[in-house]
Write a protein that holds these residues in place. Structure first.
Motif, PDB file in Angstrom:
ATOM      1  N   ASN A  45      43.717  41.646  45.080  1.00 34.89           N
ATOM      2  CA  ASN A  45      44.892  42.462  45.909  1.00 34.89           C
ATOM      3  C   ASN A  45      46.860  41.068  45.777  1.00 34.89           C
ATOM      4  O   ASN A  45      47.293  42.207  45.408  1.00 34.89           O
ATOM      5  CB  ASN A  45      44.836  43.160  46.759  1.00 34.89           C
ATOM      6  CG  ASN A  45      43.683  44.618  46.664  1.00 34.89           C
ATOM      7  OD1 ASN A  45      43.485  44.943  45.793  1.00 34.89           O
ATOM      8  ND2 ASN A  45      43.267  44.433  48.154  1.00 34.89           N
ATOM      9  N   GLY A  46      46.000  39.856  45.740  1.00 36.64           N
ATOM     10  CA  GLY A  46      47.494  39.506  45.846  1.00 36.64           C
ATOM     11  C   GLY A  46      47.637  38.809  44.547  1.00 36.64           C
ATOM     12  O   GLY A  46      48.478  38.096  44.750  1.00 36.64           O
ATOM     13  N   GLY A  47      47.298  39.353  43.559  1.00 34.11           N
ATOM     14  CA  GLY A  47      47.562  39.137  42.076  1.00 34.11           C
ATOM     15  C   GLY A  47      46.926  37.998  41.782  1.00 34.11           C
ATOM     16  O   GLY A  47      47.955  36.902  40.894  1.00 34.11           O
ATOM     17  N   VAL A  48      45.821  37.320  42.014  1.00 29.63           N
ATOM     18  CA  VAL A  48      45.110  36.446  41.172  1.00 29.63           C
ATOM     19  C   VAL A  48      44.948  36.451  39.767  1.00 29.63           C
ATOM     20  O   VAL A  48      45.025  35.576  39.152  1.00 29.63           O
ATOM     21  CB  VAL A  48      44.237  35.852  42.405  1.00 29.63           C
ATOM     22  CG1 VAL A  48      42.863  36.781  42.705  1.00 29.63           C
ATOM     23  CG2 VAL A  48      43.712  34.515  41.964  1.00 29.63           C
ATOM     24  N   LEU A  49      44.566  37.311  39.449  1.00 36.44           N
ATOM     25  CA  LEU A  49      43.962  38.168  38.095  1.00 36.44           C
ATOM     26  C   LEU A  49      44.950  37.239  37.746  1.00 36.44           C
ATOM     27  O   LEU A  49      44.601  37.233  35.839  1.00 36.44           O
ATOM     28  CB  LEU A  49      43.479  39.199  38.098  1.00 36.44           C
ATOM     29  CG  LEU A  49      42.108  39.491  39.534  1.00 36.44           C
ATOM     30  CD1 LEU A  49      41.997  41.082  38.254  1.00 36.44           C
ATOM     31  CD2 LEU A  49      41.142  38.908  38.439  1.00 36.44           C
ATOM     32  N   PRO A  50      46.742  37.349  37.032  1.00 31.44           N
ATOM     33  CA  PRO A  50      47.276  36.795  35.760  1.00 31.44           C
ATOM     34  C   PRO A  50      47.757  35.820  36.290  1.00 31.44           C
ATOM     35  O   PRO A  50      47.815  35.138  35.135  1.00 31.44           O
ATOM     36  CB  PRO A  50      48.838  37.637  36.388  1.00 31.44           C
ATOM     37  CG  PRO A  50      48.418  39.096  36.962  1.00 31.44           C
ATOM     38  CD  PRO A  50      46.719  38.849  37.831  1.00 31.44           C
TER      39      PRO A  50
END
Length: 607
Positions: A45-50
């Motif tokens: 949810n904190g945007g780690v995947l990109p």
């Protein structure tokens, strides 16, 4: 969470030129948690995947490996797998499987394997991204790497990924690729048969392939028997053994595979497995392994060619071992041994040879300890199946009687309540008394048995028992050579009514048996009371008024002969003088068969 946020921010700052440090920090935070769900969901949810996509595509192989490793950890959490797919990570990871750096390929493989775990969306994405071809190439390369810990881990992870990819997925959709895959998996079984986890992954993957029509065809055509025999013989893991047995059971449904595995030594290897787990139980899996192994051997013996291969004119080592199982103290082995004997006894030549070598005596000895209501149902059924098959050969019948078969079976007729066992018991008795007058007389004079048979003729709970009871009564009359005491005993016990009902059977053979039995019964004694409370008139009207042009000659002769026997007693014969029966008899008086014509003409005059 503050530390995690800080590490995530470090990763974001270095995203243009990723370094391993923030990735290591995030991995440490995850590993410190007992339940990683909250942390992993927070990171996603904190945007780690990109940011991970950038790390995996960076020029730093260490960052690539750490980024893929972090994806693998996140994908362990079910709710994070969809995000891994929608963020576009799958094609990036698929590409990295081709890396010549073991650490990168390994972590990419781990990540994809976890994304695919119980996730069809992940499997579809991997397939659409060319993941199957990349994985096949990786498996081929990894098979030839040295036996270092890292290389072993790569083989373990890649075969685990394959299993997750194939599980519940219909097909790789490329038959040539699937054929190559089967070859590679066989190579793994050849090279790493003694390992515990790799053979498990490989065997389960082959099982998944065999669950599809195309995959099964490829597995069968490749003939993986040598690899399976090798695994069963040298791998001591109970889990691997069980998985191998289940795979063989899966593919051995067809006749050609039964022959294939019988020729290839599978049965010998399975017998060794049983011996190993019987003598030195290795775990709680030993009892189920023995059960699976014995069921598999019985399944293989269902095939005609495979059965002959194992029997080998009574000299086959597996056949001899199965005979020994009859006297085992393990019930599963006794049951399998008895079922196997029934499968071997499928030709007169086998049956005769088996009885001559003492197999029937062994079966009877075991059954004599289980012929009461407290006996094991599965064992009773298996033993009776074998004895029934052995008793079909005419030469065996007197020998079985001599060996005391009736002394073991007749007590069962008054003690057993389980219908499937009763059904098999009645069929066995019927086979044994065929042409054996002394045996038929013994059955007919046992009033308790006869009473039970008559009662079973009316059961509605098991049509098979109902039919077999009536047939056994008919065969007793037929084979007792006119023994007056037997016939009078049967008639007084009420056997006429069920035989009359049997006349109306849809099976011609049963109609004929009933008609012949009634002819013989009425030839000894005819009294009005014998038939007036039965449905004889209705049944005869139905049978003789059959809409088909004519019944088989033998049946009509027997029915007309029975009616002729009844004419000896005028009060009884009076019951038959209905308009419908008179018309039916008149029709048969014009029959082309001289015997039918003669009998019908005589009856017509009497009626």
């Amino acid at each position: 969470m503050e530390e995690i946020t800080a590490s995530l921010e470090k990763l974001r700052v270095s995203s243009e030129n990723p370094t391993p440090e923030p990735l290591d920090e995030l991995l440490d935070h995850i590993h410190q948690q007992d339940d990683t769900t909250e942390v992993c969901e927070g990171l996603v949810n904190g945007g780690v995947l990109p940011l991970l996509a950038s790390a995996i595509q960076s020029s730093s192989e260490e960052a690539q490996a750490k980024g893929a490793e972090l994806v693998a950890e996140l994908a362990k959490v079910e709710s994070c797998r969809v995000g891994c797919v929608t963020s576009g990570l799958v094609p990036i990871l698929v590409e990295k499987m081709a890396s010549t750096t073991t650490g990168v390929a390994l972590q990419a493989c781990r990540a994809l394997g976890n994304i695919c775990y119980e996730h069809d969306g992940g499997r579809v994405s991997v397939m659409e991204s060319g993941g199957a071809a990349q994985l096949l190439g990786l498996l081929q390369r990894a098979a030839n790497l040295p036996n270092s810990p890292d290389d072993h881990q790569l083989r373990l992870v890649s075969t685990g990924f394959l299993l997750n990819l194939l599980n519940s997925y219909d097909t790789i959709q490329d038959q040539s690729m699937e054929a190559e895959l089967v070859d590679v998996l066989c190579q793994y079984l050849d090279k790493f048969a003694e390992d515990e986890d790799i053979p498990t992954h490989v065997l389960l993957s082959l099982t998944c392939m065999a669950d599809t029509e195309v995959g099964r065809g490829l597995v069968v055509s490749r003939d993986i028997t040598p690899q399976l025999v090798r695994v069963l013989k040298i791998n001591e893991s109970a889990e691997v053994t069980e998985t191998a047995l289940e795979l063989i059971t899966n593919i051995a449904e067809t006749e050609c595979v039964k022959t294939q595995v019988a020729k290839g030594g599978i049965c010998e290897a399975v017998v060794d497995v049983v011996r190993r787990h019987r003598n030195s139980p290795s775990s709680d899996l030993s009892p189920p392994i023995i059960k699976t192994a014995t069921d598999l051997i019985v399944l293989i013996l269902v095939g005609d060619e495979s059965m002959n291969i194992i029997y080998d004119s009574g000299n086959g080592p597996v056949y001899k071992e199965l005979v020994e199982w009859l006297t085992s103290d393990l019930e599963d082995l006794q049951i399998a041994g008895a079922l196997a004997m029934g499968n071997f006894a499928r030709s007169d030549a086998h049956c005769i040879q088996m009885v001559e070598s003492g197999i029937a005596e062994k079966l009877l000895k075991v059954l004599s300890s289980h012929n009461s209501g407290e006996g094991d149902i599965r064992l009773q059924h298996a033993l009776l199946s074998a004895l029934r098959n052995l008793s079909i050969a005419r030469q065996n019948k007197p020998e079985l009687v001599k060996q005391g078969v009736l002394e073991v079976l007749l007590p069962m007729a008054t003690a057993i309540e389980t219908f499937p066992v009763v059904f098999k018991l009645l069929a066995t008795l019927r086979m044994i008394i065929d042409g054996q007058s002394e045996a038929a007389v013994k059955v007919g004079k046992d009033s308790k048995v006869v009473t039970r048979l008559v009662n079973w003729c009316y059961t509605k709970d098991h049509p098979g028992v109902q039919g077999e009871s009536s047939r056994l009564l008919a065969w007793t009359i037929k084979n007792c050579e006119g023994d007056e005491e037997v016939i009078k005993s049967l008639v007084s016990s009420g056997c006429v009514a069920p035989l009359v009902l049997m006349l109306g059977s849809e099976h011609a053979v049963m109609v004929n048996e009933a008609a012949l039995a009634l002819v013989l019964a009425f030839a000894k004694d005819v009294q009005k009371e014998m038939v007036e409370n039965t449905k004889l008139v209705e049944v005869l009207t139905f049978v003789l008024g059959n809409p088909s042009p004519y019944l088989p000659v033998e049946i009509v002769v027997n029915i007309l002969s029975m009616m002729t026997a009844l004419s000896a007693d005028e009060p009884t014969f009076e019951l038959l003088k209905t308009e419908q029966l008179k018309e039916a008899v008149e029709k048969y008086s014009e029959h082309e068969n001289e015997q039918i014509k003669s009998l019908a003409t005589a009856l017509k005059e009497k009626m």
